[in-house]
Write a protein that holds these residues in place. Structure first.
Motif, short mmCIF file in Angstrom:
data_model
loop_
_atom_site.label_atom_id
_atom_site.label_comp_id
_atom_site.label_asym_id
_atom_site.label_seq_id
_atom_site.Cartn_x
_atom_site.Cartn_y
_atom_site.Cartn_z
N SER C 32 0.83 -1.22 0.00
CA SER C 32 0.00 0.00 0.00
C SER C 32 0.85 1.25 0.00
N LEU C 33 1.89 1.24 0.82
CA LEU C 33 2.76 2.41 0.89
C LEU C 33 3.41 2.69 -0.46
N THR C 35 2.22 1.92 -3.33
CA THR C 35 1.16 2.46 -4.20
C THR C 35 0.95 3.94 -3.92
N ALA C 36 0.93 4.31 -2.65
CA ALA C 36 0.72 5.72 -2.29
C ALA C 36 1.91 6.59 -2.69
N ILE C 37 3.11 6.04 -2.64
CA ILE C 37 4.29 6.84 -2.96
C ILE C 37 4.47 6.96 -4.46
N GLY C 39 2.07 5.51 -7.02
CA GLY C 39 0.84 5.54 -7.81
C GLY C 39 0.81 4.50 -8.92
N SER C 40 1.54 3.40 -8.75
CA SER C 40 1.59 2.39 -9.80
C SER C 40 0.21 1.83 -10.10
N ARG C 41 -0.05 1.58 -11.37
CA ARG C 41 -1.34 1.03 -11.79
C ARG C 41 -1.24 -0.33 -12.47
N ALA C 43 -1.86 -3.79 -13.12
CA ALA C 43 -2.99 -4.51 -12.55
C ALA C 43 -2.57 -5.78 -11.81
N SER C 46 -1.89 -4.97 -8.44
CA SER C 46 -2.94 -4.19 -7.81
C SER C 46 -4.08 -5.05 -7.24
N ALA C 189 -6.42 -4.55 -17.38
CA ALA C 189 -4.99 -4.22 -17.30
C ALA C 189 -4.75 -2.75 -17.61
N GLY C 190 -5.60 -2.16 -18.47
CA GLY C 190 -5.43 -0.75 -18.80
C GLY C 190 -4.59 -0.51 -20.04
N ASN C 262 2.07 4.31 -18.39
CA ASN C 262 1.41 5.01 -19.48
C ASN C 262 2.18 4.79 -20.78
#
Lengths: 348, 348, 348
Positions: C32-33, C35-37, C39-41, C43, C46, C189-190, C262
């Motif tokens: 979680s940390l 992810t918060a630091i 912002g990885s997406r 999937a 995730s 997956a995006g 991206n």
């Protein structure tokens, strides 16, 4: 092109369904981070023992945390090229979410309205968050002003959806299991006030101020996997109207909800959001205060454990709320940053 | 009134029992956040495998993290209107806490002493933290200067409790299961020095400096669900003596404990805090350094696995500790922010 | 001396094995940390449901998070007295790591080369991260310029190891279970782009900018239990060349990896790092951008589920990457902070 340019106004079609990316397993780590970022003290979301005594299988995930995580999934498709987030309506919290649950989001385009300027248009979406058992956990509408890629591009036919001004009390409470009011410990909850102690018209100044730091709002917004550039890129922000990074509106909602514990400590669940306006932008260094007015109290048909309070919470920046600054004429007191109209559930 | 104004000096009664709100299930998320905020490297709290090899069922929660979480629960009732946190005594860590445990706190008012000025008084409390099986995990005393609501209000009879200057070695170690010294791996622990390598009078400069950011101390203090306004409200702070947000003293204690790993790496548990003084305030931007003196070494009666070291740790701001700045006359070197007198347990 | 002075160049011996301290159980809190630091997406990292549908037992821990945690364990022994982190080679991610796994690190000194100045020398190490079942999860080489304690001290015989310029495709994929390409949902997956959609020579500007705050890089680096003083001590930094805290290079690597989603959204695993250079230092307040070039595409022998892309990612500070700033002559465009040459795995 391999990167995501986001959608522009002319890319949306009425009735279009968008399956958003990035399913997310919510964990105890996310819960801890939300506690560290917002300092929430709602006991139901703080302790498994308290939750079980009240009738839950475990401590449920904070409703606004869930809202922000689901919202984050919609950003790359709906609001990457947004100019402004205009409003919310009919948000319903349908089922508790627990650490270990995975949430995904799907949206339907329910309205489109080009602006006279020709440069932007309003996109209305209805979004549903679902858990990994296929059950809906959250359902809401929002509308956002989106740029047009090409001002000369033809506009779709205008369709402005009818949205509820408020969620009816009969629809509240789905997301909340039957509670045992004798198993609810007001002392541990931190509030002596139950449903019957609140009355329509009552105003509560939540007193405390929370100064927001750049790192904090960025950590929160990335926790939500929300990619909107305006929150993260100070270099690009130099050339924008404000010159600096903008705080995500959902961060202000979560801050206001946490501040509201002081006065609404037994408002253990958010059942629905009727509407919300991000009246004014917030920036790092701003100190957020909040006050609430009880708009309405409602029994839940067939339930004796909980009642519902319809609350209007106003959040301000750099302005304590002893005088309850709010609407002024057609606008707002200049310090107002958020107006949120929502239903909370409270033990009876 | 729905909001919590906190208690003023005249609201407290000798013998009063206060059941604090907000039970808290401590999770792996909290442990990770504490690691990210303080960078602690104590191996027992870092890895389940290390903990099991040493005789624990799993990696226990950091003792100072537990202390700060329990302390946070007392703030809304005891120190919301405090002027200064004056001291601690007789803090004992009674039982290990593991992720998944829920802690609650209860305090008893054990002393009251009005100040001559009439505007404030000292409140002495004994606080106990309990897990969800009803077992005491932490027990401590602290005293704090609290404002009077009305200077003219009559003062209670004065009662200053007798508090232990230090916890006796025979009382240490309750909170630490029998360890297997052959199962303790110094290489993995990060220190070649065991109990027998330390001597009373020895001084250790912990070398490293930690510069504290606003976001960091706010995240920590909210993680503890500690609501004291002076840590969070920069807008209100403008009109205070310091003009800015004050760092919570427990954040400095946790920082100093993490810094002390460098030199005390095998001091795997804090068994007791004999006393502590927040000598001087700290603010974001300050760089914290620390040094320790071994005041005493003590065997634990009946135990061959662990010994106890009585440690005085001094933390400073913006002043490295090669020269061990500490007490000067009746006061302290101006850079000193914390003096902590505590017992640690170390493998033999 | 009880504190750790770190090793100086003359303390290292060719062939020396160093068992690093501080085993670490990686948890959902760490995930979680991160992810918060960042912002990885991605999937796969995730959501457990997405991971299981793809063939994993659960969502694996992010590869760069694992790398940084293992790296952190080597710092107290290898680079406490480093002048500069010079490079990496042959990093292989050998086995997925899941929350609940414990990792430890061991290094071997594989090369030594004194510098002509006599004040420093280059130390080459090979580091292996292992889980608590004794299985290797990560294996890499790095070299770092380390100070000499005494310039007059004799230097060891020079030995510069032969290091692979790149990990061969046949060695990739060990760390990735057999995936079911029909179980891989591009929508969730995006990214609509799979292995066959990328070609050597292709360039991708990742667009987004991430402005780094002091608190963020400190939280990250302490999460990794990395103790290097230059990241944390602003007071001491005042007397250094830069005058301020330096951001840990691995924080920039993790930021660049998250930004690369991206355009490379289906690059679900990092299989290997061929090389990396921290070209220029980064500081809080810098906004990081990134772009990538596909250097090579490779099938994995015997596998039809995944292919490998060899990627060069360049990260810059305060310079968007529309023009792909990179190497210029023998050096780099002045805005370049990182060049990373690595293999990613992508569904076919």
């Amino acid at each position: 092109m391999k990167t995501n340019p986001g959608n522009f106004f002319e890319d949306f079609r009425l009735g279009q369904e968008i399956r958003h990316a990035t399913p997310r397993t919510i964990t105890a780590g996310d819960v801890s981070l939300a506690t560290a970022i917002y300092g929430s003290r709602f006991a139901l979301q703080s302790a498994d023992s308290f939750a079980r005594a009240a009738g839950y299988p475990a401590s449920p995930v904070d409703d606004i945390l869930l809202f922000n995580i689901v919202f984050g999934k919609t950003v790359p498709d709906v609001s990457l090229n947004a100019v402004a987030n205009l409003g919310y309506a009919g948000a319903r919290f349908l089922r508790p979410v627990y650490p270990g649950d995975t949430v995904s989001a799907v949206s339907e385009v329910i309205g489109l309205k080009a602006n006279a300027s020709g440069k932007t248009g309003i996109v209305y979406v209805r979004t549903q968050g679902t858990n990994d058992r296929g059950e809906a956990v959250l359902d809401y509408n929002r509308w956002v002003m989106v740029q047009k890629r090409d001002p000369a591009a033809p506009n779709p036919p205008e369709h402005v959806p009818e949205l509820p001004k408020a969620v009816a009390p009969a629809l509240l409470g789905e997301g909340c299991p039957e509670l045992d009011p004798t198993g609810w410990d007001d002392g541990l909850a931190g509030s002596a006030h139950r449903f019957g102690d609140y009355a329509a018209g009552e105003r509560i100044d939540h007193v405390d101020g929370a100064t927001i730091e750049e790192a904090e709002h960025q950590l929160a917004t990335r926790l939500y996997q929300n990619t909107a550039k305006v929150h993260f890129d100070a270099h690009a922000a130099k050339d924008t109207r404000f010159g600096k990074r903008l705080i995500y509106g959902g961060h202000i909602i979560a801050t206001a909800r946490a501040l509201s514990f002081n006065g609404l400590g037994n408002a253990c669940r958010v059942a629905a959001i009727n509407g919300g306006r991000h009246v004014s932008p917030s920036f790092a260094g701003d100190t957020i205060y909040a006050w609430s007015e009880i708009l309405e109290t409602a029994e839940l048909p067939g339930r004796a454990d909980l009642g519902a309070l319809r609350v209007r919470t106003i959040a301000t920046k750099n302005q304590p709320c002893g005088d309850c600054p709010g609407r002024e004429g057609d606008g707002y007191h200049p310090a107002v940053v958020l107006e949120l109209d929502y239903w909370v559930l409270m033990i009876r």
